[in-house]
Design an enzyme around this catalytic site. Sequence first.
Site: not given
Ligand code: OAD
Length: 242
Positions: A110, A121
Amino acid sequence: MRIFVLTGAGISAESGLGTFRDKAGTGIWARFDPMKLATPEGFARNPDEVHAFYNARRKNLLSAQPNAAHHALARLEAGLAEQGGHMTLVTQNIDDLHERAGSQAVVHMHGELLKARCAACEGVAEWRNDLGRADRCGTCGETGRLRPHVVWFGEMPFELDTISRALDDADLFVAIGTSGTVYPAAGFVAEARARGIRTCEINLEPSDGAYLFDDRRYGPASETVPAWVEDMLGGTERAVRE
Ligand code: OAD
């Protein structure tokens, strides 16, 4: 042993970088509108607002530090390599905490917050300061065409071919700190299963797709990831000895 690790915002949560979605409804996308701040259309409509959002996140990142989970994955990469194995680390995160913890090869599907890309460019450059419409591209000299080097909704993630080859080649797929809601990353676990390899979820709590994983470990990443890495390295060392 060849391990494919996918990380998400949860691995950086304890470093003080917010997650996007959580069950309490306090995630970044509960407070900010992703359609305004993370789409090409939103940027075209209001570039200043989008720059301000990413400038604030960049500042926050520069004062954050990697946590025990990032460090453990760097140890796993080095430890597997010593044993003749391999780790592929694919992150959905745009922070650089894996690199700062010592991971050598990180696939940022991402994009990266500390880089800017020129719409004129396509040149990509390191960018640690605030970014705005008055900034000039160091490659082509155009002003006002730079944007954060991140993937927005509706855009194609980076390095999908590399990711597909690495999944083909892996013995184990592990998802860490991701809710599994954003595709294509959310579909990697199904691809791994279709290829017949084991799957493991490490997260604060079960994700909606938890049933797709053979093994599951729940708790804060700073505790669960180091413990899992110990098991992996101990386990593979034992397997090599036997
Ligand atoms: P999310 O915010 O959707 O999910 C985060 C996950 O981390 C959740 O399932 C939480 O339960 C878990 N979590 C929170 N605190 C934690 C901890 N201390 N230890 C372990 N787990 C924990 O984030 P992503 O799945 O990364 O994309 O989101 C995917 C994409 O959505 C991102 O890359 C971004 C966003 O929109 C773009 O911006 C294109």
